[in-house]
Design an enzyme around this catalytic site. Structure first.
Site, PDB file in Angstrom:
ATOM      1  N   HIS A  72       1.683  63.902   5.913  1.00  0.00           N
ATOM      2  CA  HIS A  72       1.592  62.365   5.894  1.00  0.00           C
ATOM      3  C   HIS A  72       1.719  61.775   4.506  1.00  0.00           C
ATOM      4  O   HIS A  72       1.270  62.392   3.627  1.00  0.00           O
ATOM      5  CB  HIS A  72       0.414  61.896   6.732  1.00  0.00           C
ATOM      6  CG  HIS A  72       0.629  62.017   8.180  1.00  0.00           C
ATOM      7  ND1 HIS A  72      -0.351  61.514   8.935  1.00  0.00           N
ATOM      8  CD2 HIS A  72       1.441  62.678   8.895  1.00  0.00           C
ATOM      9  CE1 HIS A  72      -0.276  61.956  10.125  1.00  0.00           C
ATOM     10  NE2 HIS A  72       1.001  62.369  10.214  1.00  0.00           N
ATOM     11  N   GLU A  74      -0.388  59.888   2.918  1.00  0.00           N
ATOM     12  CA  GLU A  74      -1.877  59.687   2.522  1.00  0.00           C
ATOM     13  C   GLU A  74      -1.957  61.106   1.840  1.00  0.00           C
ATOM     14  O   GLU A  74      -2.669  61.050   0.569  1.00  0.00           O
ATOM     15  CB  GLU A  74      -2.773  59.237   3.227  1.00  0.00           C
ATOM     16  CG  GLU A  74      -2.658  58.196   4.035  1.00  0.00           C
ATOM     17  CD  GLU A  74      -1.834  58.199   5.609  1.00  0.00           C
ATOM     18  OE1 GLU A  74      -2.290  57.480   6.493  1.00  0.00           O
ATOM     19  OE2 GLU A  74      -1.022  58.860   5.627  1.00  0.00           O
ATOM     20  N   CYS A 100      -4.308  58.467  10.156  1.00  0.00           N
ATOM     21  CA  CYS A 100      -4.752  59.386  11.413  1.00  0.00           C
ATOM     22  C   CYS A 100      -6.077  59.922  10.914  1.00  0.00           C
ATOM     23  O   CYS A 100      -6.332  59.988   9.930  1.00  0.00           O
ATOM     24  CB  CYS A 100      -3.669  60.385  11.736  1.00  0.00           C
ATOM     25  SG  CYS A 100      -3.516  61.829  10.222  1.00  0.00           S
ATOM     26  N   CYS A 103      -6.107  62.383   7.813  1.00  0.00           N
ATOM     27  CA  CYS A 103      -6.034  61.815   6.601  1.00  0.00           C
ATOM     28  C   CYS A 103      -7.228  60.979   6.376  1.00  0.00           C
ATOM     29  O   CYS A 103      -7.709  61.173   5.175  1.00  0.00           O
ATOM     30  CB  CYS A 103      -4.379  60.822   6.476  1.00  0.00           C
ATOM     31  SG  CYS A 103      -2.959  61.838   6.607  1.00  0.00           S
TER      32      CYS A 103
END
Length: 142
Positions: A72, A74, A100, A103
């Site tokens: 992801h 992040e 999520c 993260c």
């Protein structure tokens, strides 16, 4: 004269737009996500969703399902700052989609104190964890 709240909102909106532009670098077809990590008005890292370094730039399998090893935005921004001389302690993360749960754990461990996002991720458990960790969350629709 602008208040500090108005100035912060303008800065947040600008950095969020930058994260949205940065998302355009993603090779993912289903969803492109971008992240900008800022500390003291200085961009210290950036990231977008995609495969790990050295892997093919294809995020989805033949059934258009995201591959399990796609990182992801992040996570990419946080791991990138970890390889630099910068510190994410007290930083603000600007991301185009809310984090999520995985993260969110990285955000907490990285010492990030604030998250600004523009779109809701399909599952809200990441935001719930950030709230539990007393991390400031701001939602700004672009």
């Amino acid at each position: 004269m602008q208040s500090n709240v108005q100035k912060q909102f303008l800065l947040d909106t600008r950095y969020l737009r930058m994260a949205k532009i940065w998302a355009e670098n993603s090779y993912c077809e289903r969803k492109k996500v971008g992240a900008i990590l800022v500390n003291g008005k200085m961009i210290i890292s950036d990231g977008y969703n995609g495969t790990p370094s050295g892997f093919e730039n294809k995020c989805e399998d033949e059934n258009n399902v995201t591959k399990t090893y796609v990182l992801h935005a992040e996570a990419n921004a946080i791991t990138k700052v970890a390889k630099s001389n910068n510190s994410s302690e007290g930083a603000t993360l600007y991301v185009t989609a809310s984090p999520c749960i995985e993260c969110a754990k990285l955000i907490i461990q990285a010492g990030i104190k604030r998250v600004v996002y523009s779109e809701d991720y399909r599952i809200a458990d990441g935001l719930d964890l950030l709230i539990k960790a007393n991390i400031e969350i701001t939602h700004i629709s672009l």
